[in-house]
Design an enzyme around this catalytic site. Structure first.
Site, short mmCIF file in Angstrom:
data_model
loop_
_atom_site.label_atom_id
_atom_site.label_comp_id
_atom_site.label_asym_id
_atom_site.label_seq_id
_atom_site.Cartn_x
_atom_site.Cartn_y
_atom_site.Cartn_z
N GLY A 10 0.83 -1.21 0.00
CA GLY A 10 0.00 0.00 0.00
C GLY A 10 0.86 1.25 0.00
O GLY A 10 1.93 1.26 0.62
N ILE A 126 1.64 2.55 6.75
CA ILE A 126 0.83 3.58 7.39
C ILE A 126 0.39 3.12 8.78
O ILE A 126 0.19 3.90 9.68
CB ILE A 126 -0.40 3.89 6.49
CG1 ILE A 126 -0.91 5.28 6.73
CG2 ILE A 126 -1.51 2.89 6.65
CD1 ILE A 126 -0.37 6.24 5.75
N ASP A 127 0.28 1.78 8.94
CA ASP A 127 -0.21 1.22 10.21
C ASP A 127 0.82 1.34 11.33
O ASP A 127 0.49 1.12 12.49
CB ASP A 127 -0.57 -0.26 10.02
CG ASP A 127 -1.79 -0.45 9.14
OD1 ASP A 127 -2.39 0.55 8.74
OD2 ASP A 127 -2.13 -1.62 8.84
N ASP A 129 3.20 -0.56 12.27
CA ASP A 129 3.27 -1.76 13.11
C ASP A 129 4.42 -2.70 12.74
O ASP A 129 4.40 -3.88 13.11
CB ASP A 129 1.94 -2.52 13.08
CG ASP A 129 1.55 -2.99 11.69
OD1 ASP A 129 2.26 -2.64 10.73
OD2 ASP A 129 0.54 -3.70 11.57
N MET A 169 -7.65 3.31 9.57
CA MET A 169 -6.86 2.15 9.18
C MET A 169 -6.14 1.56 10.39
O MET A 169 -5.97 2.23 11.42
CB MET A 169 -5.88 2.50 8.07
CG MET A 169 -6.57 2.63 6.72
SD MET A 169 -5.40 2.85 5.37
CE MET A 169 -6.52 2.66 3.97
N GLY A 170 -5.69 0.35 10.23
CA GLY A 170 -5.02 -0.36 11.31
C GLY A 170 -5.48 -1.81 11.30
O GLY A 170 -6.47 -2.15 11.92
N ARG A 267 -23.97 7.69 13.73
CA ARG A 267 -23.57 7.77 12.32
C ARG A 267 -22.16 7.21 12.16
O ARG A 267 -21.37 7.20 13.11
CB ARG A 267 -23.54 9.23 11.83
CG ARG A 267 -24.91 9.86 11.72
CD ARG A 267 -25.68 9.31 10.52
NE ARG A 267 -26.91 10.05 10.29
CZ ARG A 267 -28.08 9.81 10.89
NH1 ARG A 267 -28.16 8.85 11.79
NH2 ARG A 267 -29.16 10.51 10.59
N GLN A 275 -6.70 8.66 4.37
CA GLN A 275 -5.56 8.67 5.31
C GLN A 275 -4.22 8.43 4.63
O GLN A 275 -3.17 8.74 5.17
CB GLN A 275 -5.74 7.56 6.36
CG GLN A 275 -6.90 7.77 7.28
CD GLN A 275 -7.36 6.47 7.92
OE1 GLN A 275 -6.95 6.15 9.02
NE2 GLN A 275 -8.18 5.71 7.22
N ARG A 276 -4.25 7.82 3.45
CA ARG A 276 -2.99 7.52 2.75
C ARG A 276 -2.68 8.51 1.64
O ARG A 276 -1.59 8.47 1.06
CB ARG A 276 -3.04 6.10 2.17
CG ARG A 276 -3.01 5.04 3.22
CD ARG A 276 -2.44 3.72 2.73
NE ARG A 276 -2.64 3.38 1.36
CZ ARG A 276 -3.10 2.19 0.94
NH1 ARG A 276 -3.41 1.26 1.81
NH2 ARG A 276 -3.19 1.93 -0.34
O1 F6P Z 1 -1.37 -2.16 5.21
C1 F6P Z 1 -1.69 -0.84 5.17
C2 F6P Z 1 -3.15 -0.66 4.85
O2 F6P Z 1 -3.38 0.72 4.68
C3 F6P Z 1 -4.10 -1.24 5.89
O3 F6P Z 1 -4.32 -0.40 6.96
C4 F6P Z 1 -5.33 -1.48 5.06
O4 F6P Z 1 -6.08 -2.54 5.60
C5 F6P Z 1 -4.78 -1.85 3.74
O5 F6P Z 1 -3.51 -1.29 3.64
C6 F6P Z 1 -5.64 -1.38 2.58
O6 F6P Z 1 -5.09 -1.87 1.42
P1 F6P Z 1 -5.55 -1.51 -0.04
O7 F6P Z 1 -5.00 -0.16 -0.36
O8 F6P Z 1 -4.96 -2.57 -0.89
O9 F6P Z 1 -7.05 -1.48 -0.05
#
Ligand code: F6P
Length: 343
Positions: A10, A126-127, A129, A169-170, A267, A275-276
């Site tokens: 990602g 981004i996570d 981790d 995300m996470g 809601r 977020q990315r």
């Molecule tokens: O691994 C990083 C991440 O942003 C996760 O938080 C999320 O589940 C995943 O990638 C989303 O992936 P894609 O962009 O392939 O939908």
């Protein structure tokens, strides 16, 4: 030296700053020639690349995404995948390859290193981790975006006496949820590390109402789950080439349950790829630049099979196999601190 670079998995704000750091120091300081494989491991398998020089990296430090594009291609899923990658090394007379990616991308890098290729890794998720490093670039940007969203949701939640359930995300760790939840003043934060009891969540919200606060913000990581359920919420049944399901939807289920059990209107807001996307924060630009320069220095020091890593304030190099496989969870003390503000 002749060096290849790729970005896999990602995307993450700061990838371009890493590329810029590698190319700037590589070409101007070491006299390297650098090529960038396109779309992660797919570009190596298909030997598709673009030369990277001082002109190609001009004006990219503030751009999100990656000029090399990316993919979740897993060479192990392709006939003779690893052999084809070795072939690309030979064809392009590469002395080394720098792989910028998370657990999956760096897992492939580690296998290539074991097969005798000169590979260096740069941690990206981004996570936030990945083990072996204290901090991944892109995380700060994601937290800033999520915090801004929570700030905005506060006023509309308050105006309508609503519960706002914000999904961030996470996948396996709730770093974005915890940081943005603390910064945004969330009333409940739910993370993958701690499956939640819905009754307890509702009690916290009722407690808030009882003291005259008729709105609440619940921040939930996409990988969080109900304590009585074994599975995370997923979208569809498809998995990527590394076997990961597409997560998402926990917020809708949570919101429905909260509304049903408390009677409070609720809601859902799923922040998703917002977020990315977009420009990295100054912190991420600096961190990513440091990672890029560290990676090219590692190549020239012959530190292969290792990953650039931040330990405290220092950039260092850690063996790839130390960084892989073990997910870096949210510090329980930090979560404990966040929970002081719940309810
Ligand atoms: O691994 C990083 C991440 O942003 C996760 O938080 C999320 O589940 C995943 O990638 C989303 O992936 P894609 O962009 O392939 O939908």
């Amino acid at each position: 030296m002749r060096i290849g670079v790729l970005t896999g998995g990602g995307d993450c704000p700061g990838l371009n700053a890493v590329i810029r750091g590698i190319v700037r120091k590589g070409t101007m300081f070491y006299g390297d020639s650098v090529i960038g494989f396109l779309e992660g491991w797919r570009g190596v398998l298909e030997n598709r690349y673009q030369p990277l020089d001082i002109d190609t990296i001009a004006g990219i430090i503030f751009r999100g995404g990656t000029i090399l594009r990316t993919s979740r291609t897993n060479p192990a899923k392709y006939e003779n995948g690893m052999e084809r990658i070795k072939g690309a090394f030979q064809t392009n007379q590469l002395d080394a390859l720098i792989a910028i990616g998370g657990d999956d991308t760096l897992g492939v890098a580690q296998k290539l290193f074991q097969a005798g290729l000169n590979v260096v890794g740069v941690p990206k998720t981004i996570d936030n981790d990945l083990s072996g490093t204290d901090y991944c670039f892109g995380f700060d940007t994601a937290v800033m975006i999520a915090t801004e969203a929570i700030d905005r949701l506060h006023t509309t939640a308050e105006a309508h006496n609503r519960i706002m359930v914000v999904e961030v995300m996470g996948r396996d760790a709730g770093w974005i949820a915890t940081y943005s939840g603390i910064a945004g003043g969330a009333d409940v934060i739910l993370i993958p590390e701690k499956p939640f009891d819905i009754e307890q969540v509702c009690d916290l919200l009722k407690h808030r109402h009882a003291r005259g606060k008729y709105f609440s913000i619940v921040v939930v990581a996409e990988g969080a789950r109900f304590a009585n359920e074994a599975e995370q919420a997923t979208q569809g049944k498809t998995r990527d080439e590394f076997g990961h399901a597409r997560l998402g939807g926990i917020s809708s289920r949570l919101s429905e349950e909260i509304e049903r059990r408390t009677g409070y209107e609720s809601r859902v807001v799923i922040l998703g790829h917002i977020q990315r996307g977009g420009t990295p924060t100054a912190f991420d630009r600096v961190l990513a630049t440091r990672y890029g320069v560290q990676a090219i220095d590692m190549v020239h020091r012959g530190e292969f099979g290792k990953m650039a890593a931040l330990r405290g304030q220092q950039l260092t190099a850690v063996p790839l196999n130390e960084a892989l496989g073990v997910n870096r969870k949210v510090d329980p003390e930090l979560y404990e601190l966040a929970s002081v503000f719940f309810g």
